[in-house]
Design an enzyme around this catalytic site. Sequence first.
Site, PDB file in Angstrom:
ATOM      1  N   TYR A 105       0.838  -1.207   0.000  1.00  0.00           N
ATOM      2  CA  TYR A 105       0.000   0.000   0.000  1.00  0.00           C
ATOM      3  C   TYR A 105       0.866   1.248   0.000  1.00  0.00           C
ATOM      4  CZ  TYR A 105       0.943   0.622   5.033  1.00  0.00           C
ATOM      5  OH  TYR A 105       1.541   0.825   6.244  1.00  0.00           O
ATOM      6  N   CYS A 106       0.239   2.367  -0.375  1.00  0.00           N
ATOM      7  CA  CYS A 106       0.893   3.679  -0.347  1.00  0.00           C
ATOM      8  C   CYS A 106      -0.200   4.730  -0.183  1.00  0.00           C
ATOM      9  CB  CYS A 106       1.711   3.917  -1.615  1.00  0.00           C
ATOM     10  SG  CYS A 106       0.730   3.912  -3.133  1.00  0.00           S
ATOM     11  N   THR A 107       0.117   5.981  -0.410  1.00  0.00           N
ATOM     12  CA  THR A 107      -0.840   7.064  -0.146  1.00  0.00           C
ATOM     13  C   THR A 107      -2.029   7.042  -1.102  1.00  0.00           C
ATOM     14  OG1 THR A 107       1.000   8.432   0.621  1.00  0.00           O
ATOM     15  CG2 THR A 107      -1.095   9.547   0.197  1.00  0.00           C
ATOM     16  N   ILE A 149      -4.180   4.587   0.668  1.00  0.00           N
ATOM     17  CA  ILE A 149      -4.696   4.947   1.993  1.00  0.00           C
ATOM     18  C   ILE A 149      -5.848   5.940   1.880  1.00  0.00           C
ATOM     19  CG2 ILE A 149      -4.108   5.947   4.239  1.00  0.00           C
ATOM     20  CD1 ILE A 149      -1.123   5.213   3.443  1.00  0.00           C
TER      21      ILE A 149
END
Length: 269
Positions: free
Chosen positions: A173-175, A202
Amino acid sequence: MSFVLATFYQFVELSNYYDMKDEIKAACDNVELKGTILLAEEGINATISGKRNAVNTIFDFLRSDCRLKDLTWKESTAEFQPFSKMKVKLKREIVNLGVSNLDISLRGQYVDPEHWDDFISQPEVLVIDTRNEYEVKLGKFKNAINPHTQCFREFPQWAESFSQSKNLKVAMYCTGGIRCEKSTAYMKSLGFNDVYHLKGGILSYLKRTHNKNGNWEGECFVFDDRIAVDNSLAPSDKIKCIFCSNQVSTDEMKSVSRGQVVCSDCKSS
């Protein structure tokens, strides 16, 4: 007056991306949008901010290009304009992994935000945070592996040394989704078989789940003058120093550089 913030990216071949820069910049300036748009042969990556009608107008403009007709975006709001100017930049990559000839079509499988909590609760799933060290310090998912990178270009070196079995499930996952999407393609190129990533990152997770199960801990760093957002995607009022964990004041945040959220005491020591 509130401002709409839209974050978006798309991996798509833009062979004429050089020619697109001035046209996109003019379209944004005409409706008084601010933010940053990155263009490369591999696609587009951006965060922009403006009035509701301006945001709608620019997406109508972008989607009039048949290559971008399926462009989607994530929205949040702020009571102030979080960008000082509008920039359209030409890049070799829309997110800089530094790996030549990476086939993005190898990317892993999406996991919808509504299913993310159940997915990562499986004992055989390894959760990997693809963001940088200073972002992870502000907030992360429970039990996520932190590669301790200072920039995304360091991720391949970490991934190559990652000693876990390549038959385990890997959830990344990332932003906003772009870094984990590109990094899943890299993980698969290294031979990892079951690779997944959080669709929309996110920001989509918080917008659609409101962190109802409490699996997200802390604040989410964002690359604009809000610095970080809370579970409701509102600008956070609980940003803490990455060294001593004391709350950082609004004035102190004005000097923030590349996520180094540091209180005045730690900065002077």
